[in-house]
Design a protein around this motif. Structure first.
Motif, PDB file in Angstrom:
ATOM      1  N   GLU A 194      -1.589 -41.203   9.080  1.00  0.00           N
ATOM      2  CA  GLU A 194      -2.074 -39.851   9.364  1.00  0.00           C
ATOM      3  C   GLU A 194      -3.583 -39.826   9.595  1.00  0.00           C
ATOM      4  N   LYS A 195      -4.316 -40.627   8.843  1.00  0.00           N
ATOM      5  CA  LYS A 195      -5.779 -40.689   8.993  1.00  0.00           C
ATOM      6  C   LYS A 195      -6.151 -41.181  10.385  1.00  0.00           C
ATOM      7  N   ILE A 196      -5.468 -42.215  10.849  1.00  0.00           N
ATOM      8  CA  ILE A 196      -5.768 -42.779  12.168  1.00  0.00           C
ATOM      9  C   ILE A 196      -5.300 -41.843  13.276  1.00  0.00           C
ATOM     10  N   GLU A 197      -4.118 -41.252  13.110  1.00  0.00           N
ATOM     11  CA  GLU A 197      -3.636 -40.306  14.121  1.00  0.00           C
ATOM     12  C   GLU A 197      -4.562 -39.101  14.240  1.00  0.00           C
ATOM     13  N   HIS A 198      -5.091 -38.631  13.130  1.00  0.00           N
ATOM     14  CA  HIS A 198      -6.036 -37.510  13.169  1.00  0.00           C
ATOM     15  C   HIS A 198      -7.311 -37.905  13.920  1.00  0.00           C
ATOM     16  N   ALA A 199      -7.830 -39.102  13.619  1.00  0.00           N
ATOM     17  CA  ALA A 199      -9.029 -39.574  14.316  1.00  0.00           C
ATOM     18  C   ALA A 199      -8.774 -39.700  15.815  1.00  0.00           C
ATOM     19  N   VAL A 200      -7.637 -40.276  16.188  1.00  0.00           N
ATOM     20  CA  VAL A 200      -7.277 -40.441  17.597  1.00  0.00           C
ATOM     21  C   VAL A 200      -7.188 -39.078  18.281  1.00  0.00           C
ATOM     22  N   ASP A 201      -6.569 -38.120  17.617  1.00  0.00           N
ATOM     23  CA  ASP A 201      -6.461 -36.768  18.166  1.00  0.00           C
ATOM     24  C   ASP A 201      -7.845 -36.161  18.400  1.00  0.00           C
ATOM     25  N   GLN A 202      -8.737 -36.329  17.438  1.00  0.00           N
ATOM     26  CA  GLN A 202     -10.099 -35.813  17.586  1.00  0.00           C
ATOM     27  C   GLN A 202     -10.847 -36.521  18.720  1.00  0.00           C
ATOM     28  N   PHE A 203     -10.721 -37.848  18.781  1.00  0.00           N
ATOM     29  CA  PHE A 203     -11.406 -38.608  19.830  1.00  0.00           C
ATOM     30  C   PHE A 203     -10.949 -38.153  21.217  1.00  0.00           C
ATOM     31  N   ASN A 204      -9.642 -37.940  21.380  1.00  0.00           N
ATOM     32  CA  ASN A 204      -9.115 -37.509  22.676  1.00  0.00           C
ATOM     33  C   ASN A 204      -9.470 -36.062  22.977  1.00  0.00           C
ATOM     34  N   THR A 205      -9.371 -35.196  21.982  1.00  0.00           N
ATOM     35  CA  THR A 205      -9.678 -33.776  22.187  1.00  0.00           C
ATOM     36  C   THR A 205     -11.123 -33.578  22.639  1.00  0.00           C
ATOM     37  N   TYR A 206     -12.033 -34.283  21.975  1.00  0.00           N
ATOM     38  CA  TYR A 206     -13.460 -34.102  22.272  1.00  0.00           C
ATOM     39  C   TYR A 206     -13.998 -35.140  23.255  1.00  0.00           C
ATOM     40  N   LYS A 207     -13.085 -35.942  23.827  1.00  0.00           N
ATOM     41  CA  LYS A 207     -13.443 -36.926  24.863  1.00  0.00           C
ATOM     42  C   LYS A 207     -14.598 -37.838  24.419  1.00  0.00           C
ATOM     43  N   LEU A 208     -14.385 -38.465  23.268  1.00  0.00           N
ATOM     44  CA  LEU A 208     -15.388 -39.375  22.726  1.00  0.00           C
ATOM     45  C   LEU A 208     -15.691 -40.479  23.729  1.00  0.00           C
ATOM     46  N   GLU A 209     -16.975 -40.671  24.019  1.00  0.00           N
ATOM     47  CA  GLU A 209     -17.375 -41.735  24.928  1.00  0.00           C
ATOM     48  C   GLU A 209     -17.293 -43.073  24.200  1.00  0.00           C
ATOM     49  N   LEU A 210     -16.900 -44.087  24.927  1.00  0.00           N
ATOM     50  CA  LEU A 210     -16.689 -45.412  24.363  1.00  0.00           C
ATOM     51  C   LEU A 210     -17.929 -45.943  23.642  1.00  0.00           C
ATOM     52  N   ILE A 211     -19.097 -45.606  24.141  1.00  0.00           N
ATOM     53  CA  ILE A 211     -20.341 -46.096  23.539  1.00  0.00           C
ATOM     54  C   ILE A 211     -20.480 -45.647  22.073  1.00  0.00           C
ATOM     55  N   HIS A 212     -19.838 -44.544  21.705  1.00  0.00           N
ATOM     56  CA  HIS A 212     -19.936 -44.012  20.339  1.00  0.00           C
ATOM     57  C   HIS A 212     -18.759 -44.422  19.452  1.00  0.00           C
ATOM     58  N   PHE A 213     -17.777 -45.090  20.003  1.00  0.00           N
ATOM     59  CA  PHE A 213     -16.547 -45.409  19.291  1.00  0.00           C
ATOM     60  C   PHE A 213     -16.795 -46.200  18.000  1.00  0.00           C
ATOM     61  N   SER A 214     -17.561 -47.281  18.072  1.00  0.00           N
ATOM     62  CA  SER A 214     -17.804 -48.124  16.890  1.00  0.00           C
ATOM     63  C   SER A 214     -18.491 -47.344  15.775  1.00  0.00           C
ATOM     64  N   ASP A 215     -19.415 -46.460  16.142  1.00  0.00           N
ATOM     65  CA  ASP A 215     -20.095 -45.643  15.137  1.00  0.00           C
ATOM     66  C   ASP A 215     -19.109 -44.730  14.409  1.00  0.00           C
ATOM     67  N   TYR A 216     -18.183 -44.137  15.148  1.00  0.00           N
ATOM     68  CA  TYR A 216     -17.202 -43.253  14.536  1.00  0.00           C
ATOM     69  C   TYR A 216     -16.227 -44.028  13.650  1.00  0.00           C
ATOM     70  N   ILE A 217     -15.913 -45.250  14.019  1.00  0.00           N
ATOM     71  CA  ILE A 217     -15.049 -46.085  13.175  1.00  0.00           C
ATOM     72  C   ILE A 217     -15.772 -46.411  11.864  1.00  0.00           C
ATOM     73  N   GLU A 218     -17.061 -46.723  11.941  1.00  0.00           N
ATOM     74  CA  GLU A 218     -17.834 -46.974  10.723  1.00  0.00           C
ATOM     75  C   GLU A 218     -17.834 -45.748   9.818  1.00  0.00           C
ATOM     76  N   ASP A 219     -18.000 -44.569  10.405  1.00  0.00           N
ATOM     77  CA  ASP A 219     -17.963 -43.326   9.622  1.00  0.00           C
ATOM     78  C   ASP A 219     -16.575 -43.111   9.007  1.00  0.00           C
ATOM     79  N   LEU A 220     -15.547 -43.447   9.740  1.00  0.00           N
ATOM     80  CA  LEU A 220     -14.182 -43.289   9.256  1.00  0.00           C
ATOM     81  C   LEU A 220     -13.917 -44.175   8.045  1.00  0.00           C
ATOM     82  N   LEU A 221     -14.520 -45.344   8.027  1.00  0.00           N
ATOM     83  CA  LEU A 221     -14.322 -46.282   6.926  1.00  0.00           C
ATOM     84  C   LEU A 221     -15.209 -46.001   5.713  1.00  0.00           C
ATOM     85  N   ALA A 222     -16.238 -45.194   5.909  1.00  0.00           N
ATOM     86  CA  ALA A 222     -17.173 -44.911   4.805  1.00  0.00           C
ATOM     87  C   ALA A 222     -16.562 -44.028   3.742  1.00  0.00           C
TER      88      ALA A 222
END
Length: 83
Positions: free
Chosen positions: A55-83
């Motif tokens: 559920e945590k990953i599906e929620h993140a994926v939904d947010q990334f797609n909804t807000y059209k996260l640019e690939l350049i920011h992806f790693s930063d958001y993964i780090e935040d997700l793991l914090a």
């Protein structure tokens, strides 16, 4: 007056939740979830084994797609997700 600059083309990418099973001697098989990033039909990045919580990953994926996260920011958001 001449203005010079550049136009950065934004590449539309989309994200999907991926599931894998990892075997641990102590625990046996454990399902883990990660994220794959696609540009059209081409997989451009995969981060595996982010969480055991689907559920945590599906929620993140939904947010990334909804807000059209640019690939350049992806790693930063993964780090935040793991914090």
């Amino acid at each position: 007056m001449i203005l010079c600059g550049f136009v950065q083309e934004s590449v539309f990418v989309w994200y999907i939740c991926i599931e894998e099973t990892i075997f641990f001697e102590e625990f046996g098989p454990v399902k883990t979830y990660g994220i794959a990033v696609y540009n059209g039909t081409e997989c451009v990045k995969v981060i595996r084994d982010i969480s055991v919580c689907k559920e945590k990953i599906e929620h993140a994926v939904d947010q990334f797609n909804t807000y059209k996260l640019e690939l350049i920011h992806f790693s930063d958001y993964i780090e935040d997700l793991l914090a």
